[in-house]
Design an enzyme around this catalytic site. Structure first.
Site, short mmCIF file in Angstrom:
data_model
loop_
_atom_site.label_atom_id
_atom_site.label_comp_id
_atom_site.label_asym_id
_atom_site.label_seq_id
_atom_site.Cartn_x
_atom_site.Cartn_y
_atom_site.Cartn_z
N LYS A 40 0.85 -1.20 0.00
CA LYS A 40 0.00 0.00 0.00
C LYS A 40 0.88 1.25 0.00
CE LYS A 40 -0.49 -0.77 4.97
NZ LYS A 40 -0.75 0.17 6.03
N ARG A 137 -9.65 -0.20 15.39
CA ARG A 137 -9.70 0.54 14.12
C ARG A 137 -10.89 0.08 13.28
NH1 ARG A 137 -4.10 0.84 10.82
NH2 ARG A 137 -4.53 -1.38 10.55
N HIS A 168 -5.25 -7.58 13.64
CA HIS A 168 -4.03 -6.77 13.54
C HIS A 168 -3.62 -6.39 14.96
CE1 HIS A 168 -1.16 -4.35 11.41
NE2 HIS A 168 -1.61 -3.21 11.89
N ARG A 221 1.16 -10.89 6.53
CA ARG A 221 1.07 -9.63 5.78
C ARG A 221 2.36 -8.86 6.07
NH1 ARG A 221 -3.54 -9.83 9.10
NH2 ARG A 221 -2.76 -8.00 10.23
N CYS A 312 13.13 24.92 2.94
CA CYS A 312 12.13 25.60 2.12
C CYS A 312 11.28 24.56 1.38
CB CYS A 312 12.80 26.52 1.10
SG CYS A 312 14.06 27.60 1.79
N MET A 313 10.37 25.02 0.54
CA MET A 313 9.49 24.10 -0.16
C MET A 313 10.27 23.19 -1.12
SD MET A 313 6.13 24.87 -2.48
CE MET A 313 5.29 25.85 -1.28
N ASP A 314 11.28 23.77 -1.81
CA ASP A 314 11.96 23.03 -2.86
C ASP A 314 13.48 22.99 -2.71
OD1 ASP A 314 9.35 23.39 -4.34
OD2 ASP A 314 10.10 25.45 -4.28
N1 PLP Z 1 -1.69 -5.56 8.14
C1 PLP Z 1 -2.41 -4.46 8.32
C2 PLP Z 1 -3.86 -4.59 8.63
C3 PLP Z 1 -1.82 -3.20 8.22
O1 PLP Z 1 -2.55 -2.10 8.40
C4 PLP Z 1 -0.43 -3.13 7.92
C5 PLP Z 1 0.26 -1.85 7.83
O2 PLP Z 1 0.03 -0.88 8.47
C6 PLP Z 1 0.28 -4.31 7.74
C7 PLP Z 1 -0.38 -5.51 7.86
C8 PLP Z 1 1.75 -4.29 7.47
O3 PLP Z 1 2.43 -3.85 8.61
P1 PLP Z 1 4.01 -3.77 8.65
O4 PLP Z 1 4.39 -2.78 7.62
O5 PLP Z 1 4.30 -3.29 10.02
O6 PLP Z 1 4.52 -5.13 8.33
#
Ligand code: PLP
Length: 370
Positions: A40, A137, A168, A221, A312-314
């Protein structure tokens, strides 16, 4: 956003490091477990498509993203592997996800009911039920809520392929395991409420996978570890070497000698005590190199050079130990001579976490892969 290809500031992503980190983690899993690469937020700033390709080469069998759009981008790029959207997707997009074979996270019964009734009349959607064991969450709050949802899904098998269940952990990156254990206990109660185990049971982010034996899952994950960053910052040592994948480099675009008493940048907050060499670097807070890094340092030819005056910005300015020619390489993250600046060093100075640093570099900075 317009990419700055006519300036020298760039991010260099080390593909071998990414493959190394993933392979090391896979080698520690039992042979029934899979690694899904969490890519992501543009692969934590490293480039979503490039990281997906590298992760696949290293043995990842699926991907996790936060937004449906990120999943669609991967499908657009030709990735056919399972993709799980970890956030909540507005129910009106359930059909699009189903059409693209993208798995969605569901955290309440109402979402399932609405999707079944209005969007999935003639198509099946893959779903993972999210369980809130203490992150607070998203997800089902109690085992009894889960039982009701499980029943509903079972009664609507033409609409839903119940592919996974997950939770999580909020504190897997801390030494103290008290809260982690509380979540593990709640997860077990949730699992007892299910009629049947789905294909994927997954609880582990990087920290959980590195430091905890948890919950009999069969998929992890794996996120921040891909990129060679320690999820705990410095608190816990990883069981193998995580190799940093991202370097940030630029060059000196302007070099001058200033006399004692001259000031630098907005607010004239820095005044030279002596005659000094000052270099200007073409990067700023619009690139994600935040203003709060004023006073931190960069590396020029192996020398630590302090960032003087406000960023600064850039552009920003550093104090050089001597004159360097325009065009001299500047390392903002990575290695220069015997010196290294890690994302955790930057994060510590900025009073944040390494994740936020790499995610924060904007798309104005080109990414190069080696
Ligand atoms: N699983 C969930 C639900 C997450 O939100 C995230 C990241 O924030 C991850 C897995 C991956 O976590 P990490 O980057 O700490 O391995």
């Amino acid at each position: 956003m317009v990419e700055g290809i006519h300036r020298s500031t760039r991010i260099i992503v080390d593909g071998a490091a990414i493959r190394h980190n993933i392979s090391e983690e896979i080698s520690r899993l039992d042979n029934k477990s899979e690694l899904f690469a969490v890519i992501k937020a543009n692969g934590y700033g490293h480039g979503i498509r490039a990281v997906a390709k590298l992760a696949k080469q290293a043995g990842a069998t699926g991907f996790c993203v936060a937004l449906l759009d990120e999943a669609l981008d991967l499908r657009e790029a030709g990735f056919v592997e399972p993709i799980l959207v970890l956030g909540i997707t507005p129910v009106e997009h359930a059909r699009l996800a189903a059409e693209k074979g993208i798995s969605l996270t569901v955290g309440n019964l109402e979402w399932l009911q609405e999707a079944a009734q209005n969007y999935l009349e003639d198509i099946q959607l893959k779903i993972h039920l999210g369980l809130d064991t203490g992150m607070g969450r998203i997800g089902f709050q109690t085992p009894s809520e889960l039982t009701v949802a499980d029943k509903f899904v079972n009664e609507h098998q033409e609409q839903f392929d119940f592919e996974g269940v997950f939770t999580h952990f909020a504190t897997a990156d801390e030494k103290d395991e008290t809260y982690f254990k509380l979540q593990v206990g709640r997860f077990k109660e949730f699992m007892n409420a299910l009629k049947k185990r789905p294909k994927y049971v997954h609880v582990s982010n990087t920290a959980t996978s590195l430091w905890h034996a948890a919950c009999n899952g069969n998929m992890i994950r794996f996120g921040v570890g891909i990129y060679g960053m320690n999820p705990s910052g410095r608190e816990i040592t990883p069981p193998y070497e995580l190799q940093p994948a991202m370097s940030l480099v630029s060059d000196l675009s302007f070099v001058k000698k200033i006399t004692a008493g001259r000031s630098i940048s907005y607010g004239a907050t820095y005044t030279a005590k002596n005659d000094e060499w000052i270099g200007t670097i073409p990067i700023g807070y619009a690139d994600g190199y935040e203003r709060r890094l004023t006073g931190f340092h960069v590396l020029v030819d192996g020398n630590e050079c302090e960032i003087v005056g406000r960023i600064c910005m850039d552009q920003m300015m550093v104090r050089l130990p001597k004159e360097f020619p325009v065009g001299t390489t500047v390392v903002l993250a990575g290695r220069s001579g015997n010196q290294i600046i890690t994302m955790t060093d930057i994060a510590d100075y900025a009073n944040t976490i390494n994740y936020e640093i790499t995610c924060g570099f904007t798309e104005r900075i080109p990414r190069e892969y080696k």
